[in-house]
Motif scaffolding. Structure first.
Motif, PDB file in Angstrom:
ATOM      1  N   GLU A  77    -101.408 -24.337  59.219  1.00  0.00           N
ATOM      2  CA  GLU A  77    -101.006 -24.070  58.109  1.00  0.00           C
ATOM      3  C   GLU A  77     -99.592 -23.143  58.192  1.00  0.00           C
ATOM      4  O   GLU A  77     -98.568 -23.307  57.370  1.00  0.00           O
ATOM      5  CB  GLU A  77    -101.801 -23.510  57.106  1.00  0.00           C
ATOM      6  CG  GLU A  77    -101.293 -23.056  55.658  1.00  0.00           C
ATOM      7  CD  GLU A  77    -102.263 -22.462  54.778  1.00  0.00           C
ATOM      8  OE1 GLU A  77    -102.065 -22.232  53.528  1.00  0.00           O
ATOM      9  OE2 GLU A  77    -103.431 -22.181  54.922  1.00  0.00           O
ATOM     10  N   GLY A  78     -99.590 -22.195  59.002  1.00  0.00           N
ATOM     11  CA  GLY A  78     -98.630 -21.255  59.459  1.00  0.00           C
ATOM     12  C   GLY A  78     -97.395 -21.927  60.026  1.00  0.00           C
ATOM     13  O   GLY A  78     -96.513 -21.652  59.522  1.00  0.00           O
ATOM     14  N   GLY A  79     -97.550 -22.973  60.900  1.00  0.00           N
ATOM     15  CA  GLY A  79     -96.569 -23.637  61.179  1.00  0.00           C
ATOM     16  C   GLY A  79     -95.866 -24.579  60.449  1.00  0.00           C
ATOM     17  O   GLY A  79     -94.737 -24.717  60.337  1.00  0.00           O
ATOM     18  N   TYR A  80     -96.835 -25.074  59.458  1.00  0.00           N
ATOM     19  CA  TYR A  80     -96.145 -25.755  58.284  1.00  0.00           C
ATOM     20  C   TYR A  80     -95.279 -25.035  57.403  1.00  0.00           C
ATOM     21  O   TYR A  80     -94.121 -25.569  57.174  1.00  0.00           O
ATOM     22  CB  TYR A  80     -97.320 -26.377  57.568  1.00  0.00           C
ATOM     23  CG  TYR A  80     -97.069 -27.352  56.251  1.00  0.00           C
ATOM     24  CD1 TYR A  80     -96.711 -28.857  56.495  1.00  0.00           C
ATOM     25  CD2 TYR A  80     -96.977 -26.684  54.999  1.00  0.00           C
ATOM     26  CE1 TYR A  80     -96.167 -29.197  55.369  1.00  0.00           C
ATOM     27  CE2 TYR A  80     -96.678 -27.375  53.846  1.00  0.00           C
ATOM     28  CZ  TYR A  80     -96.301 -28.743  54.168  1.00  0.00           C
ATOM     29  OH  TYR A  80     -95.964 -29.652  52.909  1.00  0.00           O
ATOM     30  N   ASP A  81     -95.793 -23.881  57.138  1.00  0.00           N
ATOM     31  CA  ASP A  81     -95.002 -23.193  56.111  1.00  0.00           C
ATOM     32  C   ASP A  81     -93.758 -22.646  56.754  1.00  0.00           C
ATOM     33  O   ASP A  81     -92.582 -22.423  56.055  1.00  0.00           O
ATOM     34  CB  ASP A  81     -95.936 -21.894  55.810  1.00  0.00           C
ATOM     35  CG  ASP A  81     -96.990 -22.383  54.806  1.00  0.00           C
ATOM     36  OD1 ASP A  81     -96.806 -23.262  54.106  1.00  0.00           O
ATOM     37  OD2 ASP A  81     -97.948 -21.437  54.938  1.00  0.00           O
ATOM     38  N   ALA A  82     -93.866 -22.340  57.839  1.00  0.00           N
ATOM     39  CA  ALA A  82     -92.441 -21.796  58.864  1.00  0.00           C
ATOM     40  C   ALA A  82     -91.670 -22.738  59.342  1.00  0.00           C
ATOM     41  O   ALA A  82     -90.690 -22.689  59.969  1.00  0.00           O
ATOM     42  CB  ALA A  82     -92.858 -20.825  59.839  1.00  0.00           C
ATOM     43  N   CYS A  83     -92.211 -24.163  59.054  1.00  0.00           N
ATOM     44  CA  CYS A  83     -91.552 -25.261  59.973  1.00  0.00           C
ATOM     45  C   CYS A  83     -91.298 -24.775  61.494  1.00  0.00           C
ATOM     46  O   CYS A  83     -90.244 -25.025  61.842  1.00  0.00           O
ATOM     47  CB  CYS A  83     -90.241 -25.608  59.385  1.00  0.00           C
ATOM     48  SG  CYS A  83     -90.258 -26.303  57.605  1.00  0.00           S
ATOM     49  N   ASN A  84     -92.527 -24.643  61.955  1.00  0.00           N
ATOM     50  CA  ASN A  84     -92.574 -24.016  63.362  1.00  0.00           C
ATOM     51  C   ASN A  84     -93.503 -24.994  64.194  1.00  0.00           C
ATOM     52  O   ASN A  84     -94.578 -24.977  64.054  1.00  0.00           O
ATOM     53  CB  ASN A  84     -92.888 -22.561  63.514  1.00  0.00           C
ATOM     54  CG  ASN A  84     -93.055 -22.218  64.923  1.00  0.00           C
ATOM     55  OD1 ASN A  84     -92.792 -23.155  65.955  1.00  0.00           O
ATOM     56  ND2 ASN A  84     -92.905 -20.855  65.093  1.00  0.00           N
ATOM     57  N   ALA A  85     -92.876 -25.874  65.191  1.00  0.00           N
ATOM     58  CA  ALA A  85     -93.511 -26.770  65.777  1.00  0.00           C
ATOM     59  C   ALA A  85     -93.740 -26.054  67.351  1.00  0.00           C
ATOM     60  O   ALA A  85     -94.271 -27.063  68.234  1.00  0.00           O
ATOM     61  CB  ALA A  85     -92.978 -28.092  65.882  1.00  0.00           C
ATOM     62  N   ALA A  86     -93.925 -24.857  67.562  1.00  0.00           N
ATOM     63  CA  ALA A  86     -93.917 -24.354  68.844  1.00  0.00           C
ATOM     64  C   ALA A  86     -95.491 -24.345  69.443  1.00  0.00           C
ATOM     65  O   ALA A  86     -95.589 -24.646  70.391  1.00  0.00           O
ATOM     66  CB  ALA A  86     -93.647 -22.786  68.822  1.00  0.00           C
ATOM     67  N   ASN A  87     -96.277 -24.365  68.635  1.00  0.00           N
ATOM     68  CA  ASN A  87     -97.905 -24.544  68.868  1.00  0.00           C
ATOM     69  C   ASN A  87     -98.507 -25.605  68.259  1.00  0.00           C
ATOM     70  O   ASN A  87     -99.382 -25.397  67.534  1.00  0.00           O
ATOM     71  CB  ASN A  87     -98.628 -23.206  68.801  1.00  0.00           C
ATOM     72  CG  ASN A  87     -98.154 -22.104  69.458  1.00  0.00           C
ATOM     73  OD1 ASN A  87     -97.817 -21.988  70.907  1.00  0.00           O
ATOM     74  ND2 ASN A  87     -97.738 -21.135  68.905  1.00  0.00           N
ATOM     75  N   PRO A  88     -98.058 -26.938  68.625  1.00  0.00           N
ATOM     76  CA  PRO A  88     -98.509 -28.110  67.945  1.00  0.00           C
ATOM     77  C   PRO A  88    -100.197 -28.427  68.136  1.00  0.00           C
ATOM     78  O   PRO A  88    -100.593 -27.947  69.240  1.00  0.00           O
ATOM     79  CB  PRO A  88     -97.743 -29.085  68.423  1.00  0.00           C
ATOM     80  CG  PRO A  88     -97.185 -28.846  69.742  1.00  0.00           C
ATOM     81  CD  PRO A  88     -97.246 -27.347  69.738  1.00  0.00           C
ATOM     82  N   VAL A  89    -100.729 -28.808  67.068  1.00  0.00           N
ATOM     83  CA  VAL A  89    -102.113 -29.364  67.438  1.00  0.00           C
ATOM     84  C   VAL A  89    -101.963 -30.692  68.031  1.00  0.00           C
ATOM     85  O   VAL A  89    -102.486 -31.060  68.797  1.00  0.00           O
ATOM     86  CB  VAL A  89    -102.907 -29.838  65.911  1.00  0.00           C
ATOM     87  CG1 VAL A  89    -104.108 -30.362  66.003  1.00  0.00           C
ATOM     88  CG2 VAL A  89    -102.978 -28.358  65.236  1.00  0.00           C
ATOM     89  N   SER A  90    -100.999 -31.508  67.610  1.00  0.00           N
ATOM     90  CA  SER A  90    -100.509 -32.842  68.585  1.00  0.00           C
ATOM     91  C   SER A  90     -99.257 -33.256  68.060  1.00  0.00           C
ATOM     92  O   SER A  90     -98.904 -32.772  67.106  1.00  0.00           O
ATOM     93  CB  SER A  90    -101.609 -33.855  67.892  1.00  0.00           C
ATOM     94  OG  SER A  90    -101.718 -34.237  66.655  1.00  0.00           O
ATOM     95  N   THR A  91     -98.686 -34.230  68.928  1.00  0.00           N
ATOM     96  CA  THR A  91     -97.284 -34.512  68.690  1.00  0.00           C
ATOM     97  C   THR A  91     -97.308 -36.096  69.067  1.00  0.00           C
ATOM     98  O   THR A  91     -97.747 -36.422  70.173  1.00  0.00           O
ATOM     99  CB  THR A  91     -96.248 -33.710  69.490  1.00  0.00           C
ATOM    100  OG1 THR A  91     -96.375 -32.491  69.145  1.00  0.00           O
ATOM    101  CG2 THR A  91     -94.969 -34.300  69.348  1.00  0.00           C
ATOM    102  N   LEU A 123     -95.542 -32.945  55.544  1.00  0.00           N
ATOM    103  CA  LEU A 123     -96.470 -33.556  54.795  1.00  0.00           C
ATOM    104  C   LEU A 123     -97.826 -32.753  55.012  1.00  0.00           C
ATOM    105  O   LEU A 123     -98.150 -32.423  55.999  1.00  0.00           O
ATOM    106  CB  LEU A 123     -96.581 -35.035  55.032  1.00  0.00           C
ATOM    107  CG  LEU A 123     -97.895 -35.653  54.309  1.00  0.00           C
ATOM    108  CD1 LEU A 123     -97.723 -35.898  52.870  1.00  0.00           C
ATOM    109  CD2 LEU A 123     -97.982 -37.074  55.225  1.00  0.00           C
ATOM    110  N   ASN A 124     -98.242 -32.302  53.556  1.00  0.00           N
ATOM    111  CA  ASN A 124     -99.667 -31.667  53.612  1.00  0.00           C
ATOM    112  C   ASN A 124    -100.672 -32.588  53.035  1.00  0.00           C
ATOM    113  O   ASN A 124    -100.265 -33.293  51.897  1.00  0.00           O
ATOM    114  CB  ASN A 124     -99.491 -30.379  53.101  1.00  0.00           C
ATOM    115  CG  ASN A 124    -100.912 -29.758  52.406  1.00  0.00           C
ATOM    116  OD1 ASN A 124    -101.103 -29.344  51.559  1.00  0.00           O
ATOM    117  ND2 ASN A 124    -101.963 -29.791  53.572  1.00  0.00           N
ATOM    118  N   VAL A 125    -101.811 -32.856  53.560  1.00  0.00           N
ATOM    119  CA  VAL A 125    -102.965 -33.710  52.765  1.00  0.00           C
ATOM    120  C   VAL A 125    -104.050 -33.338  52.944  1.00  0.00           C
ATOM    121  O   VAL A 125    -104.429 -32.631  54.032  1.00  0.00           O
ATOM    122  CB  VAL A 125    -102.840 -35.091  53.451  1.00  0.00           C
ATOM    123  CG1 VAL A 125    -101.576 -35.802  53.222  1.00  0.00           C
ATOM    124  CG2 VAL A 125    -103.181 -35.222  54.914  1.00  0.00           C
TER     125      VAL A 125
END
Length: 172
Positions: A77-91, A123-125
């Motif tokens: 959620e933090g990465g989503y809010d900040a548009c930060n892909a530095a610590n992804p769950v997956s790519t 996108l948030n689901v």
């Protein structure tokens, strides 16, 4: 012999399609627009797309995008809010990306290409357990009826010696 192999392959394909349709729906993210930067500064495009959908465990999201121009990054959620892909769950960097929603809760996806998320490509689901219609769950569980077939009936599963069409006739 070739007809029997074809019949067996057909049965396997039908069973696989039945199981897929039973256990999850497939959603194309953004419908015909696909996964790209929304036009007309519509930062809420993907939120609006998801608003009228009921996502359940087992559903699949399909992200259609041009390879090299976009990707799909699942983030916190933090990465989503900040548009930060530095610590992804997956790519996933090759499209179309198929992501199965395999747990309840919130999922957060962004495009990790610089500037895309902040331009609205996110996108948030919310995923839940339940029936796909959103209706009331019956108090008495509904038990599906099943029919068990023994292939070849009393003959069983063996190579027929005097009737090459035995299993085709049996299936009819």
């Amino acid at each position: 012999m070739g007809g029997k192999i074809t019949m067996a392959a057909l049965l396997v394909i039908l069973a696989a399609n039945l199981l897929q349709s039973t256990y999850g729906r497939t959603y194309t993210v953004g419908d015909s627009t696909g996964w790209r930067i929304p036009t007309n500064n519509n930062d809420d495009f993907y939120d609006d797309w998801a608003d009228n959908k009921d996502f359940l465990v087992g559903d699949v999201l399909v992200f259609n995008f041009t390879n090299g121009q976009h990707n799909v990054v699942e983030v916190t959620e933090g990465g989503y809010d900040a548009c930060n892909a530095a610590n992804p769950v997956s790519t996933v960097s090759t499209g179309p990306a198929r992501i199965t929603l395999n747990r309840t809760g919130e999922y957060y996806f962004i495009c990790g290409i610089p500037g895309h998320c902040s331009a609205g490509q996110k996108l948030n689901v919310e995923v839940r357990n339940g029936n796909p219609t959103g209706g009331v769950t019956p108090s008495t569980p509904i038990t599906p009826t099943t029919t068990t077939y023994t292939v070849g009936d009393s003959t069983g599963w063996r190579v027929p010696t005097n009737n090459d069409d035995f299993y085709e006739d049996w299936a009819d």
